[in-house]
Design a protein around this motif. Structure first.
Motif, PDB file in Angstrom:
ATOM      1  N   ARG A 199      -6.328   2.635  -0.527  1.00 22.43           N
ATOM      2  CA  ARG A 199      -5.006   3.072  -0.098  1.00 22.43           C
ATOM      3  C   ARG A 199      -4.262   3.780  -1.230  1.00 22.43           C
ATOM      4  NH1 ARG A 199      -2.633  -1.795   3.807  1.00 22.43           N
ATOM      5  NH2 ARG A 199      -4.266  -1.600   5.398  1.00 22.43           N
ATOM      6  N   GLU A 200      -4.385   3.251  -2.424  1.00 15.64           N
ATOM      7  CA  GLU A 200      -3.667   3.822  -3.566  1.00 15.64           C
ATOM      8  C   GLU A 200      -4.165   5.221  -3.896  1.00 15.64           C
ATOM      9  OE1 GLU A 200      -0.772   4.047  -6.111  1.00 15.64           O
ATOM     10  OE2 GLU A 200      -1.099   2.126  -5.092  1.00 15.64           O
ATOM     11  N   GLU A 201      -5.477   5.445  -3.771  1.00 18.77           N
ATOM     12  CA  GLU A 201      -6.074   6.717  -4.179  1.00 18.77           C
ATOM     13  C   GLU A 201      -6.494   7.575  -2.987  1.00 18.77           C
ATOM     14  OE1 GLU A 201      -9.186   5.756  -7.040  1.00 18.77           O
ATOM     15  OE2 GLU A 201      -8.028   3.973  -7.595  1.00 18.77           O
ATOM     16  N   LYS A 202      -6.113   7.128  -1.765  1.00 16.36           N
ATOM     17  CA  LYS A 202      -6.370   7.910  -0.544  1.00 16.36           C
ATOM     18  C   LYS A 202      -7.853   8.246  -0.381  1.00 16.36           C
ATOM     19  CE  LYS A 202      -1.896   8.409   0.298  1.00 16.36           C
ATOM     20  NZ  LYS A 202      -1.348   7.522  -0.724  1.00 16.36           N
ATOM     21  N   TRP A 203      -8.689   7.194  -0.419  1.00 19.97           N
ATOM     22  CA  TRP A 203     -10.130   7.409  -0.283  1.00 19.97           C
ATOM     23  C   TRP A 203     -10.494   7.847   1.130  1.00 19.97           C
ATOM     24  CZ3 TRP A 203     -12.448   2.386  -2.858  1.00 19.97           C
ATOM     25  CH2 TRP A 203     -12.244   2.450  -4.259  1.00 19.97           C
ATOM     26  N   GLU A 204     -11.533   8.629   1.211  1.00 14.18           N
ATOM     27  CA  GLU A 204     -12.165   8.920   2.502  1.00 14.18           C
ATOM     28  C   GLU A 204     -13.040   7.729   2.888  1.00 14.18           C
ATOM     29  OE1 GLU A 204     -12.526  12.179   4.115  1.00 14.18           O
ATOM     30  OE2 GLU A 204     -11.101  13.204   2.806  1.00 14.18           O
ATOM     31  N   ILE A 290      -1.476  -7.344   8.069  1.00 13.31           N
ATOM     32  CA  ILE A 290      -1.905  -6.672   9.304  1.00 13.31           C
ATOM     33  C   ILE A 290      -0.743  -5.896   9.915  1.00 13.31           C
ATOM     34  CG2 ILE A 290      -2.713  -7.046  11.666  1.00 13.31           C
ATOM     35  CD1 ILE A 290      -4.264  -9.499  10.591  1.00 13.31           C
ATOM     36  N   ALA A 291       0.434  -6.536   9.971  1.00 14.74           N
ATOM     37  CA  ALA A 291       1.605  -5.893  10.577  1.00 14.74           C
ATOM     38  C   ALA A 291       2.001  -4.624   9.815  1.00 14.74           C
ATOM     39  CB  ALA A 291       2.769  -6.874  10.616  1.00 14.74           C
ATOM     40  N   ILE A 292       2.019  -4.705   8.488  1.00 15.22           N
ATOM     41  CA  ILE A 292       2.379  -3.539   7.675  1.00 15.22           C
ATOM     42  C   ILE A 292       1.339  -2.436   7.818  1.00 15.22           C
ATOM     43  CG2 ILE A 292       2.652  -2.728   5.302  1.00 15.22           C
ATOM     44  CD1 ILE A 292       4.012  -5.329   4.617  1.00 15.22           C
ATOM     45  N   SER A 293       0.068  -2.824   7.893  1.00 12.60           N
ATOM     46  CA  SER A 293      -1.000  -1.835   8.046  1.00 12.60           C
ATOM     47  C   SER A 293      -0.847  -1.067   9.358  1.00 12.60           C
ATOM     48  CB  SER A 293      -2.372  -2.511   7.995  1.00 12.60           C
ATOM     49  OG  SER A 293      -2.577  -3.142   6.753  1.00 12.60           O
ATOM     50  N   ILE A 294      -0.501  -1.788  10.423  1.00 10.18           N
ATOM     51  CA  ILE A 294      -0.300  -1.134  11.723  1.00 10.18           C
ATOM     52  C   ILE A 294       0.943  -0.248  11.687  1.00 10.18           C
ATOM     53  CG2 ILE A 294       0.215  -1.548  14.158  1.00 10.18           C
ATOM     54  CD1 ILE A 294      -1.439  -4.144  13.932  1.00 10.18           C
ATOM     55  N   TRP A 295       2.014  -0.777  11.116  1.00  9.91           N
ATOM     56  CA  TRP A 295       3.282  -0.044  11.044  1.00  9.91           C
ATOM     57  C   TRP A 295       3.125   1.263  10.257  1.00  9.91           C
ATOM     58  CZ3 TRP A 295       7.910  -0.503  13.406  1.00  9.91           C
ATOM     59  CH2 TRP A 295       8.991   0.185  12.858  1.00  9.91           C
ATOM     60  N   ASN A 296       2.375   1.196   9.163  1.00  8.01           N
ATOM     61  CA  ASN A 296       2.184   2.380   8.312  1.00  8.01           C
ATOM     62  C   ASN A 296       1.050   3.279   8.782  1.00  8.01           C
ATOM     63  OD1 ASN A 296       4.220   1.452   6.662  1.00  8.01           O
ATOM     64  ND2 ASN A 296       2.842   0.607   5.118  1.00  8.01           N
ATOM     65  N   GLU A 298      -2.135   2.790   8.568  1.00  8.96           N
ATOM     66  CA  GLU A 298      -3.162   2.882   7.527  1.00  8.96           C
ATOM     67  C   GLU A 298      -4.524   3.103   8.182  1.00  8.96           C
ATOM     68  OE1 GLU A 298      -2.498   2.961   4.435  1.00  8.96           O
ATOM     69  OE2 GLU A 298      -0.617   1.877   4.097  1.00  8.96           O
ATOM     70  N   ASN A 299      -5.485   3.539   7.387  1.00  8.26           N
ATOM     71  CA  ASN A 299      -6.824   3.795   7.905  1.00  8.26           C
ATOM     72  C   ASN A 299      -7.338   2.574   8.676  1.00  8.26           C
ATOM     73  OD1 ASN A 299      -9.884   3.759   7.787  1.00  8.26           O
ATOM     74  ND2 ASN A 299      -9.465   5.816   7.015  1.00  8.26           N
ATOM     75  N   LEU A 300      -7.591   2.768   9.958  1.00  9.20           N
ATOM     76  CA  LEU A 300      -7.936   1.658  10.843  1.00  9.20           C
ATOM     77  C   LEU A 300      -9.240   0.987  10.437  1.00  9.20           C
ATOM     78  CD1 LEU A 300      -7.360   0.007  13.405  1.00  9.20           C
ATOM     79  CD2 LEU A 300      -8.614   1.745  14.703  1.00  9.20           C
ATOM     80  N   VAL A 301     -10.253   1.775  10.109  1.00 12.55           N
ATOM     81  CA  VAL A 301     -11.572   1.213   9.791  1.00 12.55           C
ATOM     82  C   VAL A 301     -11.483   0.346   8.543  1.00 12.55           C
ATOM     83  CG1 VAL A 301     -13.939   1.744   9.136  1.00 12.55           C
ATOM     84  CG2 VAL A 301     -12.805   3.112  10.891  1.00 12.55           C
ATOM     85  N   ILE A 345       0.261  -6.034   0.088  1.00  7.72           N
ATOM     86  CA  ILE A 345       1.555  -5.966   0.774  1.00  7.72           C
ATOM     87  C   ILE A 345       2.556  -5.165  -0.051  1.00  7.72           C
ATOM     88  CG2 ILE A 345       3.552  -7.355   1.489  1.00  7.72           C
ATOM     89  CD1 ILE A 345       1.491  -9.539   2.304  1.00  7.72           C
ATOM     90  N   PHE A 346       2.608  -5.443  -1.356  1.00  5.17           N
ATOM     91  CA  PHE A 346       3.528  -4.713  -2.224  1.00  5.17           C
ATOM     92  C   PHE A 346       3.213  -3.215  -2.217  1.00  5.17           C
ATOM     93  CE2 PHE A 346       3.749  -8.786  -4.947  1.00  5.17           C
ATOM     94  CZ  PHE A 346       4.741  -9.312  -4.129  1.00  5.17           C
ATOM     95  N   ARG A 347       1.921  -2.889  -2.185  1.00  3.84           N
ATOM     96  CA  ARG A 347       1.533  -1.489  -2.220  1.00  3.84           C
ATOM     97  C   ARG A 347       1.903  -0.767  -0.924  1.00  3.84           C
ATOM     98  NH1 ARG A 347      -0.055   2.411   0.337  1.00  3.84           N
ATOM     99  NH2 ARG A 347      -0.729   4.222  -0.809  1.00  3.84           N
ATOM    100  N   SER A 348       1.875  -1.482   0.203  1.00  4.96           N
ATOM    101  CA  SER A 348       2.028  -0.837   1.510  1.00  4.96           C
ATOM    102  C   SER A 348       3.455  -0.845   2.046  1.00  4.96           C
ATOM    103  CB  SER A 348       1.103  -1.519   2.535  1.00  4.96           C
ATOM    104  OG  SER A 348      -0.241  -1.433   2.123  1.00  4.96           O
TER     105      SER A 348
END
Length: 497
Positions: A199-204, A290-296, A298-301, A345-348
C-alpha cells in the motif's frame, strides 16, 4: 516504486523519544518479574535435573535452545533475576529491530509508532512465554535474530547482494532451532509487512505475489535447514523425536461434533471481553482494518489475502489441534499481528475522526494489556510466596514428627493444593502443587522437585511405589493435620487433599 531509504541515524533520531518511553513501559509492565524471585512450571525440574530438561528440548527439536542455555550470557538456566533482566532488555531491543525492519522509511508519526510498539510490548502473551525463565532469554533473542534475518532478506531484494540473502537465511534458520513457533512468527511478519509496503509503495499485484513467493520460499528453505539439523542432532545424541504437540490434538481422538463444540467454546473463552489477555483487541483491530480497506477502496486481492492470512495464522492451533490454545505458543504471532495491524490502520486512515478513534482505542488496549501483565507478574510472586511458605510448613511438620533424614525416603504427594491468587491465565497462575494431578505419580514430581530445591532432599518415587502406597491413604487427613503424614516402608506420604 522503490522504497525511499532513511539512514539509520535519522531513523533512530526521529524515534528516540519513542524508544525512551517504550523502555519505561517495558520496565513498568514487567517490574514484578524483574524485581522478584519466582519461577514457573518446568523450571523446578531444570534446577534439579538439568540434563533431563536439555534432552527433552532436543527431542522437541529445540537444539538451538540447548546450545544457548549452555552459554553463561543467557544465565545457564537457573539464575532467575539475571535472566529476567536480560529477557526484558532483549524484548525492548527486539522491538527496536522490528520497527526498523518494518518502517525504516520513517513514514509513521512518533505517536503512531509508540502506540504500535506499546501493543507489542505489553500483551500478556509475552509473559505467558517468558514466565518460563529457563528458556525466556534465548526465545526473545531468537525472535530478535529472526527480525534481523527478515530485514536482510528485504535488503537483498533491494540491492541483490547475495551476502544479505545468505546471512538472512542462516539467521532465520538459527531462530527456528531455538523456538519452532518462530516459523509462524516469520509468516505473521511477512503477511502484515508485505501488505503495508504494497500500500505504501503502490505495488502491482504481480510484484506483491512475487514478494509472497520469495518470502514463502525463504521460509521453506530455512525450515528445511532446521529439519536437517534436527535429524543430525537426534542421531548424534541417540534420541527419538517427541510428538508432544500433536499428542494433545483432539481430531481423531473424540467425535468431530465434540471437536467443533470445543473449538467454539475455546475461541469464545479466549476472545471474551473480560479476558486478561485482551485478544478481543486484535479482533477489533482486524475489523477496523477491513472497514478502512473497504472505505479506501484498497486493492481487493491484497486485502483479502492479508485478512485470510491474519485469520489463519491467528487461529493456527484450531485446524492443527481442534481447539484454541495454548497461549504461550502464540508468541510472537500475536505481538507481531498487533503491531502490524496498528501500522496498517495508521497507514490507511484518511479521516481525522478515524485517526483519533484509532489512537484512543489502541491506547486503551495498551493500558489494559500493561495493567494485566503487571498484575500477572504480581500474581506469580504471590503464588510463589505461598508455595515457599507451604514448604516451610511441611519442614516444620516433619521436624515435629522427628523426620529429618530426608534422603532415606521417597516422597509421595497425594492430591494437590491451590493458592489465593489475583488473576489466572493459561500457564500463568498455576502452581506445581496442583499440576499433573492425573499423572501416574500425581504432583509428586513437580511438587517434589520444588520441595527438593528448597532443601528437603527426598528421593523421587516410582509409579510402581506410588500405586502401592496410594491404596493405604484412606485413613489419612489433609495437610497440615497430624494424620496427613505417613511413612510406608521407605516412602514418606504427604496428603495435601
Amino acid at each position: 516504486m522503490r522504497e525511499k531509504r532513511t539512514p539509520k541515524g535519522i531513523f533512530f533520531k526521529k524515534y528516540f523519544v519513542v524508544y525512551i518511553v517504550a523502555f519505561l513501559v517495558t520496565l513498568a509492565s514487567y517490574y514484578p518479574k524483574i524485581r522478584y524471585f519466582n519461577y514457573s512450571i518446568d523450571t523446578e525440574r531444570m534446577i534439579r535435573f538439568p540434563g533431563y530438561t536439555l534432552d527433552w528440548w532436543l527431542r522437541l527439536g529445540r537444539y538451538g535452545l540447548v546450545f544457548l542455555s549452555k552459554i553463561p550470557f543467557f544465565g545457564e538456566g537457573v539464575h532467575i533475576r539475571y535472566i529476567n533482566m536480560l529477557t526484558y532488555l532483549l524484548l525492548f531491543i527486539s522491538v527496536l529491530l522490528l520497527t526498523y525492519v518494518f518502517d525504516r522509511g520513517t513514514k509513521r508519526t512518533r505517536t503512531e509508532q509508540l502506540l504500535a510498539i506499546g501493543l507489542y510490548i505489553t500483551t500478556p502473551i509475552v509473559l505467558e512465554q517468558t514466565n518460563f525463565v529457563l528458556q525466556s532469554a534465548p526465545v526473545i533473542f531468537s525472535t530478535a535474530i529472526m527480525f534481523i534475518g527478515y530485514g536482510l532478506l528485504k535488503e537483498f531484494l533491494t540491492n541483490k547482494e547475495y551476502v544479505f540473502l545468505t546471512s538472512g537465511l542462516i539467521l532465520i534458520m538459527l531462530s527456528f532451532t531455538v523456538y519452532v513457533s518462530l516459523v509462524l512468527g516469520f509468516v505473521a511478519l511477512t503477511i502484515v509487512d508485505l501488505c503495508y509496503h504494497a500500500r505504501e509503495e503502490k505495488w502491482e499485484i504481480k510484484k506483491y505475489f512475487n514478494r509472497v513467493l520469495f518470502f514463502a520460499g525463504m521460509c521453506i528453505i530455512s525450515y528445511g535447514g532446521y529439519l536437517i539439523g534436527n535429524i543430525v542432532c537426534l542421531k548424534v545424541f541417540n534420541l527419538e523425536s517427541s510428538e508432544y504437540l500433536l499428542e494433545s490434538k483432539l481430531w481423531g481422538s473424540v467425535p468431530n461434533t465434540q471437536v467443533f463444540a470445543t473449538i467454539k467454546s475455546s475461541i469464545s473463552y479466549n476472545f471474551r471481553f473480560d479476558s486478561p489477555f485482551a485478544l478481543w483487541g486484535a479482533f477489533v483491530l482486524l475489523i477496523v482494518f477491513i472497514a478502512i480497506s473497504i472505505w479506501n477502496k484498497e486493492n481487493l486481492v491484497i486485502s483479502v489475502v492479508t485478512v485470510i492470512g491474519i485469520v489463519s495464522i491467528g487461529l493456527y492451533t484450531v485446524p492443527l489441534l481442534g481447539y484454541f490454545g495454548t497461549l504461550r505458543s502464540y508468541f510472537p504471532v500475536y505481538p507481531i499481528l498487533l503491531y502490524g495491524l496498528s501500522m496498517l490502520i495508521f497507514r490507511s486512515e484518511k479521516s481525522k475522526l478515524v485517526a483519533v478513534f484509532s489512537y484512543l482505542f489502541i491506547m486503551v488496549i495498551v493500558v489494559v494489556q500493561a495493567f494485566n501483565t503487571f498484575r500477572f507478574g504480581m500474581n506469580e510472586q504471590k503464588i510463589y510466596q505461598q508455595e515457599v511458605a507451604l514448604v516451610k510448613e511441611i519442614e516444620i511438620k516433619l521436624k515435629e514428627n522427628k523426620i529429618d533424614d530426608y534422603s532415606k525416603y521417597k516422597l509421595a504427594i497425594i492430591g494437590g493444593k491451590t493458592f489465593e491468587e489475583i488473576t489466572h491465565g493459561d500457564m500463568l497462575g498455576n502452581t506445581v502443587f496442583a499440576w499433573d494431578l492425573t499423572s501416574d505419580v500425581g504432583t509428586s514430581y513437580r511438587a517434589g522437585d520444588f520441595i527438593y530445591n528448597h532443601g528437603l532432599h527426598f528421593k523421587r518415587i516410582t509409579p510402581k511405589d506410588y500405586n502401592r502406597v496410594i491404596e493405604n491413604v484412606n485413613t489419612m487427613t489433609s495437610f497440615p493435620d497430624d494424620e496427613s503424614l505417613k511413612i510406608d516402608g521407605d516412602v514418606l506420604i504427604i496428603r495435601l487433599s
